[in-house]
Design a protein around this motif. Structure first.
Motif, PDB file in Angstrom:
ATOM      1  N   ILE A 193     -22.659 -25.141 -25.313  1.00  0.00           N
ATOM      2  CA  ILE A 193     -21.721 -24.015 -25.353  1.00  0.00           C
ATOM      3  C   ILE A 193     -22.460 -22.747 -25.766  1.00  0.00           C
ATOM      4  CG2 ILE A 193     -19.616 -23.100 -26.405  1.00  0.00           C
ATOM      5  CD1 ILE A 193     -18.797 -25.983 -27.028  1.00  0.00           C
ATOM      6  N   LEU A 194     -23.246 -22.846 -26.820  1.00  0.00           N
ATOM      7  CA  LEU A 194     -23.984 -21.683 -27.319  1.00  0.00           C
ATOM      8  C   LEU A 194     -24.958 -21.155 -26.274  1.00  0.00           C
ATOM      9  CD1 LEU A 194     -24.704 -22.961 -30.946  1.00  0.00           C
ATOM     10  CD2 LEU A 194     -23.099 -21.160 -30.296  1.00  0.00           C
ATOM     11  N   GLU A 195     -25.575 -22.067 -25.528  1.00  0.00           N
ATOM     12  CA  GLU A 195     -26.517 -21.654 -24.488  1.00  0.00           C
ATOM     13  C   GLU A 195     -25.801 -20.872 -23.387  1.00  0.00           C
ATOM     14  OE1 GLU A 195     -30.254 -21.094 -23.088  1.00  0.00           O
ATOM     15  OE2 GLU A 195     -29.701 -22.118 -24.963  1.00  0.00           O
ATOM     16  N   ASP A 196     -24.615 -21.338 -22.988  1.00  0.00           N
ATOM     17  CA  ASP A 196     -23.832 -20.624 -21.973  1.00  0.00           C
ATOM     18  C   ASP A 196     -23.381 -19.268 -22.479  1.00  0.00           C
ATOM     19  OD1 ASP A 196     -23.954 -22.144 -19.747  1.00  0.00           O
ATOM     20  OD2 ASP A 196     -21.866 -22.777 -19.733  1.00  0.00           O
ATOM     21  N   ASP A 201     -22.915 -13.340 -22.867  1.00  0.00           N
ATOM     22  CA  ASP A 201     -22.759 -12.277 -23.873  1.00  0.00           C
ATOM     23  C   ASP A 201     -23.399 -12.749 -25.186  1.00  0.00           C
ATOM     24  OD1 ASP A 201     -22.051 -10.270 -25.597  1.00  0.00           O
ATOM     25  OD2 ASP A 201     -19.901 -10.323 -25.174  1.00  0.00           O
ATOM     26  N   SER A 202     -24.658 -12.409 -25.370  1.00  0.00           N
ATOM     27  CA  SER A 202     -25.416 -12.892 -26.525  1.00  0.00           C
ATOM     28  C   SER A 202     -24.856 -12.397 -27.850  1.00  0.00           C
ATOM     29  CB  SER A 202     -26.887 -12.480 -26.400  1.00  0.00           C
ATOM     30  OG  SER A 202     -27.009 -11.068 -26.320  1.00  0.00           O
ATOM     31  N   ASN A 203     -24.060 -11.311 -27.815  1.00  0.00           N
ATOM     32  CA  ASN A 203     -23.483 -10.775 -29.049  1.00  0.00           C
ATOM     33  C   ASN A 203     -22.508 -11.750 -29.707  1.00  0.00           C
ATOM     34  OD1 ASN A 203     -24.806  -8.260 -28.866  1.00  0.00           O
ATOM     35  ND2 ASN A 203     -23.258  -7.504 -27.429  1.00  0.00           N
ATOM     36  N   TYR A 204     -21.989 -12.713 -28.922  1.00  0.00           N
ATOM     37  CA  TYR A 204     -21.001 -13.651 -29.457  1.00  0.00           C
ATOM     38  C   TYR A 204     -21.631 -14.920 -30.032  1.00  0.00           C
ATOM     39  CZ  TYR A 204     -16.295 -11.857 -28.720  1.00  0.00           C
ATOM     40  OH  TYR A 204     -15.119 -11.164 -28.848  1.00  0.00           O
ATOM     41  N   VAL A 208     -19.839 -17.385 -32.959  1.00  0.00           N
ATOM     42  CA  VAL A 208     -19.480 -18.787 -32.724  1.00  0.00           C
ATOM     43  C   VAL A 208     -20.221 -19.692 -33.702  1.00  0.00           C
ATOM     44  CG1 VAL A 208     -19.516 -20.676 -31.048  1.00  0.00           C
ATOM     45  CG2 VAL A 208     -18.913 -18.365 -30.304  1.00  0.00           C
ATOM     46  N   LYS A 209     -21.478 -19.400 -33.969  1.00  0.00           N
ATOM     47  CA  LYS A 209     -22.235 -20.196 -34.942  1.00  0.00           C
ATOM     48  C   LYS A 209     -21.590 -20.134 -36.328  1.00  0.00           C
ATOM     49  CE  LYS A 209     -26.931 -20.168 -33.030  1.00  0.00           C
ATOM     50  NZ  LYS A 209     -28.330 -19.711 -33.238  1.00  0.00           N
ATOM     51  N   GLU A 210     -21.130 -18.947 -36.706  1.00  0.00           N
ATOM     52  CA  GLU A 210     -20.474 -18.795 -38.005  1.00  0.00           C
ATOM     53  C   GLU A 210     -19.181 -19.606 -38.061  1.00  0.00           C
ATOM     54  OE1 GLU A 210     -18.645 -15.211 -40.841  1.00  0.00           O
ATOM     55  OE2 GLU A 210     -19.783 -14.719 -39.038  1.00  0.00           O
ATOM     56  N   TYR A 243     -23.876 -33.830 -32.157  1.00  0.00           N
ATOM     57  CA  TYR A 243     -23.248 -33.243 -30.970  1.00  0.00           C
ATOM     58  C   TYR A 243     -22.404 -32.006 -31.264  1.00  0.00           C
ATOM     59  CZ  TYR A 243     -24.722 -37.381 -28.403  1.00  0.00           C
ATOM     60  OH  TYR A 243     -25.482 -38.367 -27.811  1.00  0.00           O
ATOM     61  N   LEU A 244     -21.844 -31.911 -32.485  1.00  0.00           N
ATOM     62  CA  LEU A 244     -20.927 -30.805 -32.783  1.00  0.00           C
ATOM     63  C   LEU A 244     -21.475 -29.830 -33.830  1.00  0.00           C
ATOM     64  CD1 LEU A 244     -17.559 -32.815 -32.963  1.00  0.00           C
ATOM     65  CD2 LEU A 244     -18.629 -31.730 -30.975  1.00  0.00           C
ATOM     66  N   ASN A 245     -22.594 -30.181 -34.453  1.00  0.00           N
ATOM     67  CA  ASN A 245     -23.218 -29.321 -35.478  1.00  0.00           C
ATOM     68  C   ASN A 245     -22.327 -29.086 -36.683  1.00  0.00           C
ATOM     69  OD1 ASN A 245     -25.192 -29.173 -33.557  1.00  0.00           O
ATOM     70  ND2 ASN A 245     -25.264 -26.949 -33.426  1.00  0.00           N
ATOM     71  N   ILE A 246     -21.456 -30.033 -37.009  1.00  0.00           N
ATOM     72  CA  ILE A 246     -20.584 -29.849 -38.171  1.00  0.00           C
ATOM     73  C   ILE A 246     -20.794 -30.979 -39.176  1.00  0.00           C
ATOM     74  CG2 ILE A 246     -18.821 -28.583 -36.868  1.00  0.00           C
ATOM     75  CD1 ILE A 246     -17.130 -31.090 -36.851  1.00  0.00           C
TER      76      ILE A 246
END
Length: 294
Positions: A193-196, A201-204, A208-210, A243-246
Motif C-alpha cells: 500500500i505504501l509503495e503505491d 502522492d508521496s506526501n501521504y 499513512v505510516k503515522e 504483513y500489517l506493520n502493527i
C-alpha cells in the motif's frame, strides 16, 4: 468523556458475547461505572449473558422511535447497565453513516467511565467503523484455524478501512482507495500500500505510516484447553507485524469450562454466580490491561 471498548471477532461462536459481558461486569465490580452495549444489529443476544430473558428496548428504539438514550438503558441482574441491540428487524443491520455516528457520539457523552460494546461477527462496514471508532480495540478468538484466519482477516480489513478513509478524498489516491475496498484485489501487505501511495502522492506516505504506527489492538484467547494453545498469540503477533506493520497487545486468555454454558442456560451472570475463581481472576487481569493504556 466516556471511553469506548469495542470487542470484535472474525467469526461467531468464539465466546465474544460471554467475554464482553464479563469484562463489563469485572470493570463495574472494580468501581468503574460501566455500560454494556449490544452492537449486534442483526442477531442480538447479549442480554442473556447479564441475566435478562429479553431486552424490551434497545438501539432500534433509539434510532427509529427517537427515544432518548437514557430511556433504553436497562438495569440488569449482573449489576451492570445495559443497552440491547436489534434482532429480526429488517434493515437494522444496514444503518446509515449518520445513525452510526449518532450512536457513537451519544455513547461518548454519557456519564460512564467505560462503555463495552459487543460487536456482531463479520466485516460489515458498520462493525468495522464501530471497531475503529473505539478508544480500545479488542479481538477475541480461539485456537481453531478458522477462528485464527477470520480474526486476522478482520484485523486486516479494519486497518485497511481506516487507511481508505484517510486517503479517499485525495483524487491522486483514488485507485489505491478503490483497491483497498476490493476484497478480490486487496493488498497482501501494508508495504505494498505504501509503495503505491508513494507512486501517486508521496506526501501521504508519512501520514499513512503515522496512522499505522498508532493503530493498537488487544488480543484475547478464549476457550483455552491446553497450554500449548498459547502459541496462537505469538503466531498471530508475528503475522500481524510481518504483513500489517502493527503491534498486537496480548491481553490474556480465558480457559474452557462447561459451567459457562450451564450458567447461560440458567440466565445467571457467570462472574457473580460461578465458583470458578480462576476464570474470574483472568477477567480481572484482562480488564486491568484493557484500561491501563487508554
Amino acid at each position: 468523556m466516556t471511553k469506548i471498548i469495542a470487542v470484535a471477532s472474525g467469526k461467531g461462536g468464539v465466546g465474544k458475547s460471554f467475554f464482553s459481558a464479563n469484562l463489563a461486569i469485572s470493570l463495574n465490580n472494580k468501581g468503574f461505572n460501566t455500560l454494556l452495549v449490544d452492537g449486534d444489529l442483526g442477531g442480538a443476544n447479549l442480554h442473556n449473558f447479564v441475566g435478562l430473558k429479553v431486552a424490551n428496548v434497545g438501539i432500534y428504539e433509539f434510532l427509529k422511535n427517537k427515544l432518548d438514550i437514557k430511556e433504553i438503558i436497562i438495569k440488569t441482574p449482573a449489576k451492570v447497565d445495559f443497552i440491547g441491540g436489534a434482532s429480526d428487524i429488517l434493515g437494522m443491520a444496514h444503518i446509515t453513516n449518520y445513525e452510526k455516528l449518532k450512536i457513537i457520539n451519544t455513547l461518548k457523552r454519557l456519564n460512564y467511565n467505560y462503555v463495552v460494546m459487543d460487536l456482531g461477527a463479520g466485516t460489515s462496514y458498520n462493525m468495522l467503523d464501530f471497531f475503529n471508532f473505539a478508544d480500545k480495540k479488542v479481538i477475541i478468538l480461539n485456537s481453531e484455524p478458522t477462528s485464527i484466519e477470520n480474526s486476522y482477516g478482520f484485523l486486516k480489513i479494519s486497518l485497511y478501512r481506516v487507511i481508505e478513509k484517510l486517503i479517499k478524498n485525495n483524487p491522486l489516491l483514488e485507485k489505491v482507495a478503490v483497491r483497498l475496498k476490493s476484497r478480490s484485489k486487496n493488498y497482501k501487505r501494508v508495504e505494498d500500500i505504501l509503495e503505491d501511495i508513494k507512486g501517486y502522492d508521496s506526501n501521504y506516505v508519512d501520514k499513512v505510516k503515522e496512522l499505522i504506527s498508532s493503530y493498537r489492538v488487544g488480543l484475547v484467547l478464549n476457550m483455552l484447553k491446553f497450554k500449548k494453545e498459547l502459541n496462537v498469540f505469538f503466531g498471530f503477533e508475528t503475522v500481524a507485524r510481518k504483513y500489517l506493520n502493527i503491534q498486537i497487545e496480548k491481553l490474556g486468555f480465558i480457559p474452557f469450562d462447561t459451567e459457562i454454558q450451564e450458567s447461560l442456560k440458567r440466565l445467571e451472570p457467570f462472574y457473580y454466580y460461578s465458583d470458578n475463581r480462576f476464570i474470574k481472576e483472568r477477567f480481572d487481569e484482562i480488564s486491568d490491561k484493557v484500561i491501563s493504556n487508554m
